[in-house]
Design a protein around this motif. Structure first.
Motif, PDB file in Angstrom:
ATOM      1  N   SER A   1       0.825  -1.207   0.000  1.00 23.76           N
ATOM      2  CA  SER A   1       0.000   0.000   0.000  1.00 23.76           C
ATOM      3  C   SER A   1       0.866   1.268   0.000  1.00 23.76           C
ATOM      4  O   SER A   1       0.552   2.240  -0.692  1.00 23.76           O
ATOM      5  CB  SER A   1      -0.919  -0.045   1.228  1.00 23.76           C
TER       6      SER A   1
ATOM      7  N   ASP B   1       0.057   3.444  -3.070  1.00 27.34           N
ATOM      8  CA  ASP B   1      -0.803   4.589  -2.741  1.00 27.34           C
ATOM      9  C   ASP B   1      -0.037   5.867  -2.413  1.00 27.34           C
ATOM     10  O   ASP B   1      -0.594   6.950  -2.470  1.00 27.34           O
ATOM     11  CB  ASP B   1      -1.713   4.242  -1.554  1.00 27.34           C
ATOM     12  N   ARG B   2       1.260   5.740  -2.051  1.00 30.09           N
ATOM     13  CA  ARG B   2       1.996   6.961  -1.699  1.00 30.09           C
ATOM     14  C   ARG B   2       3.224   7.178  -2.593  1.00 30.09           C
ATOM     15  O   ARG B   2       3.430   8.278  -3.097  1.00 30.09           O
ATOM     16  CB  ARG B   2       2.440   6.894  -0.225  1.00 30.09           C
TER      17      ARG B   2
ATOM     18  N   THR C   1      -1.381  -4.846  -8.186  1.00 30.73           N
ATOM     19  CA  THR C   1      -1.857  -3.684  -7.422  1.00 30.73           C
ATOM     20  C   THR C   1      -0.937  -2.488  -7.651  1.00 30.73           C
ATOM     21  O   THR C   1      -1.393  -1.365  -7.905  1.00 30.73           O
ATOM     22  CB  THR C   1      -1.881  -4.036  -5.913  1.00 30.73           C
TER      23      THR C   1
ATOM     24  N   SER D   1      -1.648   1.025 -10.082  1.00 26.95           N
ATOM     25  CA  SER D   1      -1.485   2.399  -9.592  1.00 26.95           C
ATOM     26  C   SER D   1      -0.536   3.175 -10.501  1.00 26.95           C
ATOM     27  O   SER D   1      -0.785   4.337 -10.832  1.00 26.95           O
ATOM     28  CB  SER D   1      -0.950   2.392  -8.159  1.00 26.95           C
TER      29      SER D   1
ATOM     30  N   HIS E   1      -1.204   6.689 -12.715  1.00 25.29           N
ATOM     31  CA  HIS E   1      -0.422   7.917 -12.525  1.00 25.29           C
ATOM     32  C   HIS E   1       0.538   8.185 -13.678  1.00 25.29           C
ATOM     33  O   HIS E   1       1.435   9.022 -13.571  1.00 25.29           O
ATOM     34  CB  HIS E   1       0.327   7.853 -11.191  1.00 25.29           C
TER      35      HIS E   1
END
Ligand code: ZN
Length: 404
Positions: free
Chosen positions: A191, A195-196, A226, A230, A234
């Motif tokens: 994650s 996510d970051r 996953t 992402s 982006h």
């Protein structure tokens, strides 16, 4: 405009697609302007309008497009010679990694280094790399493995673009291995990356690609999905370290995620080869890593027979491929993987450009493409890779400027 002549033989990939099909020109000349090739052909046919007296000599050498190393882990601190000896004595990479060696060891020394120490290390390597005829280098993060240190490595690569002449293509490889702090909580690290780190690297323009190491000591195919989903959201392209130590379905995953390249593939399955053949994903062979790990090499002939483009790169890193010598990797692609010298050169120029998404700008010598080239002291490509020497490159040019 500037002209390079006294070229005994010029050899360039004829196209982006057909591996090993080369255009060869005897007694050649190249003219360029603003960093791009304007004309290439037999010197006797050089248009007089291009000749304004700015001649350079290749000294009767072989001229090829600037080599492209499309897979390195350039920024790190500390070497791991002791592990090299352990492996020589029979221990496996996976055993050493399970006891805190391998990538984790380099993460500790890299985190402890200053930004300027990391830049200085990269500059020293890049000087050596440029001297070998290499003009573009893909550089992965992956020895930071937390939010701040991964972004710091990408900022090291950004700093290099203005502090030395080679072209740098940066890749976020935060998914290199699960760091010790997250051993009991893999989901939290996945994650953090998805996510970051991916959004932060993308918003700062620090990376062009996101890479994931899919292996039993690293990430599962599902975790890779996953992270790469992402990355796609982006605007980062996908790459994969796939099927290196075991067949983990990495090739099929690379195709499913529309990856620019699937790298390693020592254990790629027949199904993986078939899927790659039906995709635009480039296979990247890393024969130095196969050799250092005493692994079977990538089955390059089977991939080529199926129509998969095969690039050749070094995998330069302090553990499994501690050499940045791309011509050595090309020679090993011939001897270990049974690629012809022409196929190996194609793989380190047009093929590598394709693996980086620069196939229409780099990797061939033709009008409109970058004036990146290397001069080699050899009669032809076969002789260059057959009569292997420490360094046969005598000149390296990037964007029409001599850098070695
Ligand atoms: Zn690698």
């Amino acid at each position: 405009m500037p002209i390079l002549a006294d070229i005994r033989l010029l050899v360039t990939p004829a196209s982006e697609e057909r591996q090993g099909v080369m255009r060869t020109i005897s007694d050649a000349a190249v003219a360029w302007a603003d960093g791009r090739v304007v004309w290439v052909g037999p010197r006797a046919r050089l248009p007089s309008t291009h000749d304004d007296g700015k001649w350079h000599s290749a000294g009767g050498g072989l001229v090829v497009p600037g080599l492209i190393d499309c897979h390195t882990h350039l920024a790190f601190a500390g070497w791991r010679a002791a592990e090299f000896v352990e492996r020589v004595l029979g221990r496996s990479y996976l055993e050493i990694a399970a006891e805190g060696g391998g990538i984790q060891r380099t993460v500790a020394t890299t985190r402890a280094a200053t930004f300027e120490q990391l830049v200085a290390g990269c500059l020293e390597h890049l000087r050596g790399i440029a001297a070998l005829g290499v003009t573009s280098v893909e550089c992965k993060s992956g020895y930071g493995l937390d939010f701040g240190h991964e972004l710091r490595l990408l900022r090291v690569y950004r700093a290099l673009t203005s502090r030395q002449p080679l072209r740098i293509v940066a890749t976020l490889l935060a998914a290199h291995t699960i760091p010790d702090e997250y051993r009991g909580n893999r989901e939290a690290y996945v994650s953090l990356v998805a996510d970051r780190l991916v959004p932060a690297a993308a918003s700062e323009g620090l990376a062009r690609y996101c890479d994931v190491f899919v292996e039993e000591t690293a990430f599962t195919p599902e975790e890779a999905r996953t992270i790469l989903a992402s990355a796609a959201r982006h605007g980062l392209g996908a790459k994969l370290h796939a099927d290196q130590l075991t067949d983990g379905g990495g090739a099929a995953l690379a195709v499913a995620m529309h990856a620019a390249s699937a790298d390693h593939l020592e254990h790629v399955s027949d199904d993986g080869i078939a899927r790659l053949a039906a995709s635009s994903t480039v296979a990247v062979s890393l024969p130095l890593a196969s050799l250092y790990l005493r692994q079977p090499p990538m089955p390059a002939r089977a991939l080529l027979r199926a129509g998969v483009p095969v690039a050749v790169a070094t995998d330069f890193n302090p553990g499994t491929a501690p050499s940045y010598h791309l011509p050595l990797a090309m020679m090993l692609a011939c001897t270990l993987q049974r690629m012809t010298p022409a196929e190996a050169l194609w793989g380190a120029t047009a093929g590598a450009a394709g693996a980086l998404g620069f196939g229409s700008e780099l990797g061939r010598l033709e009008p409109g493409l970058a004036a990146d080239f290397a001069v080699v002291d050899a009669a032809d490509v076969d002789h260059w890779l057959y009569h292997f020497r420490a360094n046969a490159c005598t000149q390296t040019w990037v964007a029409g400027v001599r850098v070695h």
